[in-house]
Structures are given as C-alpha cells and as structure tokens.
Design a protein around this motif. Structure first.
Motif, short mmCIF file in Angstrom:
data_model
loop_
_atom_site.label_atom_id
_atom_site.label_comp_id
_atom_site.label_asym_id
_atom_site.label_seq_id
_atom_site.Cartn_x
_atom_site.Cartn_y
_atom_site.Cartn_z
N ASP A 100 -4.07 5.01 2.15
CA ASP A 100 -3.20 5.88 2.95
C ASP A 100 -2.99 7.19 2.19
O ASP A 100 -2.00 7.35 1.45
CB ASP A 100 -1.87 5.17 3.22
CG ASP A 100 -0.98 5.92 4.19
OD1 ASP A 100 -1.30 7.08 4.52
OD2 ASP A 100 0.05 5.35 4.60
N GLU A 146 0.85 -1.20 0.00
CA GLU A 146 0.00 0.00 0.00
C GLU A 146 0.89 1.25 0.00
O GLU A 146 1.73 1.44 0.88
CB GLU A 146 -0.89 0.01 1.24
CG GLU A 146 -1.92 1.13 1.26
CD GLU A 146 -3.04 0.94 0.25
OE1 GLU A 146 -3.50 1.96 -0.29
OE2 GLU A 146 -3.45 -0.23 0.02
N ARG A 163 1.95 5.29 0.31
CA ARG A 163 1.59 6.50 1.05
C ARG A 163 1.45 7.62 0.03
O ARG A 163 2.40 7.94 -0.68
CB ARG A 163 2.66 6.83 2.08
CG ARG A 163 2.87 5.74 3.14
CD ARG A 163 4.22 5.89 3.82
NE ARG A 163 5.30 5.73 2.85
CZ ARG A 163 6.55 6.14 3.05
NH1 ARG A 163 6.88 6.74 4.17
NH2 ARG A 163 7.46 5.95 2.12
N SER A 211 -3.17 11.58 2.23
CA SER A 211 -3.15 12.81 3.03
C SER A 211 -3.31 14.02 2.12
O SER A 211 -2.85 14.03 0.98
CB SER A 211 -1.82 12.94 3.78
OG SER A 211 -1.60 11.82 4.62
#
Length: 330
Positions: free
Chosen positions: A240, A200, A202, A242
């Motif tokens: 994940d 996965e 980021r 942001s």
C-alpha cells in the motif's frame, strides 16, 4: 513470556547518556516491559545517579543472566573505569569508550544473550578523535554486523519516517537516490512497520522537488526517473504505497492519520518534521540489521551534561520500541 533483555549502551560518557539512563531505570514502568542492562561504566553511572538524585541501586554484573528484576541499574563494566573523565567535554577517551560500549553490545546481540540494543547518544567528533571514522551509530553497527545496507527510521507517537539517504550532503544525496535504493528502503520500512503494527502499513513516499516537480517544471524530472519506478514495483507486489507526493503536504497528511509511514529522500526532509513534533518522544530505529537496535532521537547535549537537566522520555520510548520489535513485549 519472558521479558526481553535490552542492552543500553551508555553513549558518550561525557554527554547526557548516563543521566537519562539513571532517570529512566529508576522508574518502575520500564521494568514492566523489559529487563534493561547497561553496557558502560559503573563509576559513571554512580555519578549520574547522584547528579539526577535517584536512589536506584547500581549493581555490577558479569553475566547478562544476572540482571535483576528489581528496580536498579545493572551494569556490565567495559574497559577501565572512567573516574576522571569530565562531563560536557568532547574527548578521544569519551569517543573510545562509546565505541567499545557499542562493540560489546553488538557482540551480546549476535550471541543471542540479549534481545535488542538501545543506544544513548554518541559524539561523532569524539568517535573520530578516537580513530573510528564512521558517520554515526547506524553505519558503525552496520559494519559490525556485516550488513551491506540499512535504513534509518525515526518514530514518534504521531509520525514515522524512513530515510532513503541520511548522512551525506544534499547534492550527494540527490545523486545517490535511484529506483533500486528507494524500493529497498520501502521494503525495509514496510517490514519494520509490520513488526510494530501487525498489519500492512500505508506508506507515502516523498518527492525530491517542491510540489513533486510539477510534472517536470521543477528540477530535472527526478520524480519520474528516480522515485516513480520504485513505487510502481512496490504497488505491483501488493504494498500500500502512494507517491511521489509533495513533502509539505505529505507530512501533514501522515500526522492526520492518512499514512503509517513516510519515506523521506534525505536527512533533513525527514528529521525536521519529527523533531518539530517533539524530540523528547522520538526514537531512531535502524531497519535492515540482523539484530534489533533502537536509539534516542537526540544528541549528547554536552552543554547541559552533568547538570541533571536531561529529559529521559526519548530513552523510555526507545526501550519500549525495542521491546515491541523483539516480539516479547507484554
């Protein structure tokens, strides 16, 4: 496991494509991870080999299965020989040849005769002179594969960036950005990174405005309206992700190692940082296609074409990424 067969399209024959191919395929390291086949022009490859001073043999083949395991340049001839085409000149003939190379390689990929395509640079001007009105490789290959929507991802050893918008003006790009498109871009980038990294990734998502809009002080609340809902949807699926984050610090953090992938909102927001880090090692990956396609991260360089000065490192990196994405890399 058999090494992946990767078709290298020659690009515009008047650019540096033939030279970087000649240099790359003279190296034994390339054969360690793939079986390269050039889709292009035999005469052009012979000239390029002479220009760059390599001794790798030029081998005409008619079937992909005839590709040789030994060092050399295996070429599938497309169309008539380009014997009289000069280097360094934008022309209709060059644009038409580049178009035919791409069409032929896509057909080979669709028929499963090859595992991936790696493209040398084309001239958009020459492509248009030949009557093929596409903004670039990405849009042309999407059309040929009947793919509604794709994303451009640039990858270098230190930074990977996927773009929400690419070949449109800045004002048009901002108008085009909306939560659905941002989310689909995140999904395509995530899928590509899982294929490359096996885990996965980021993901950091750029804002549009300086300082991510400063809670609406800059811009017209684009971050809250156009980007934040897509990030919320991605996080809700367990990704994940942001953001939206200020681009000036996000790219620094990504290079430092905080993120595996940056989602850029428009062309120059993403291209600038990757190219500053080193255009010679950058590679372009089209994500969302039913076939694998990578490309060098530079143009035709008509100003140095035919002089033997072209740097082949981006092509080697693009070939390696194509091999990794094929799932057959050693």
């Amino acid at each position: 496991m058999a090494k992946p067969i990767i078709a290298i399209t020659m690009g515009d024959p008047s650019g540096i494509g033939p030279e970087i191919i000649a240099k790359a395929l003279a190296l034994p390291t390339v054969r360690e991870f793939c079986r390269p086949v050039v889709v292009g022009d035999l005469d052009r490859m012979r000239k390029a080999t002479a220009i760059v001073g390599t001794t790798a043999p030029i081998r005409p083949i008619t079937a992909i299965g005839d590709a040789n395991e030994e060092i050399g340049v295996d070429v599938v001839q497309i169309g008539n020989p380009l014997s009289d085409l000069p280097f360094g000149i934008v022309s209709r003939d060059g644009g038409e040849a580049a178009y035919r190379f791409i069409v032929s390689a896509v057909r080979l990929a669709q028929s499963k005769q090859i595992d991936a395509i790696c493209t040398a640079p084309i001239s958009k001007e020459a492509l248009h002179l030949a009557g093929h009105r596409y903004p670039g490789h990405t849009e042309l290959i999407a059309h040929l594969t009947n793919t509604k929507e794709v994303s451009m991802m640039l990858a270098s050893p230190k930074l990977r960036v996927v773009h929400v918008t690419t070949h449109v003006g800045l004002i048009d790009a901002i108008a085009k950005i909306e939560p659905g498109l941002v989310f689909r871009t995140i999904e395509r980038g995530r899928a590509a990174l899982i294929g490359m990294m096996g885990r996965e990734p980021r993901i950091g998502v750029c804002a549009i405005n300086p300082h991510a809009g400063e809670s609406g002080l800059f811009g017209h609340d684009e971050e809250a309206i156009k980007i934040a809902p897509a990030i919320a949807e991605a996080v809700g699926k367990g990704y994940d992700v942001s953001g939206p984050l200020a681009a000036d610090t996000l790219f620094f953090r990504a290079v430092r190692g905080d993120f595996d992938l940056v989602v850029a909102m428009y062309h120059d927001q993403g291209h600038g940082p990757v190219k500053v880090l080193g255009i010679e090692e950058g590679v372009n990956v089209t994500v969302g296609l039913p076939i694998i396609r990578t490309s060098v991260d530079h143009g035709t360089a008509f100003d140095i074409a035919g002089q033997g000065k072209a740097d082949e490192r981006s092509l080697i990196y693009a070939l390696r990424q194509a091999a990794i994405l094929s799932g057959k890399a050693a």
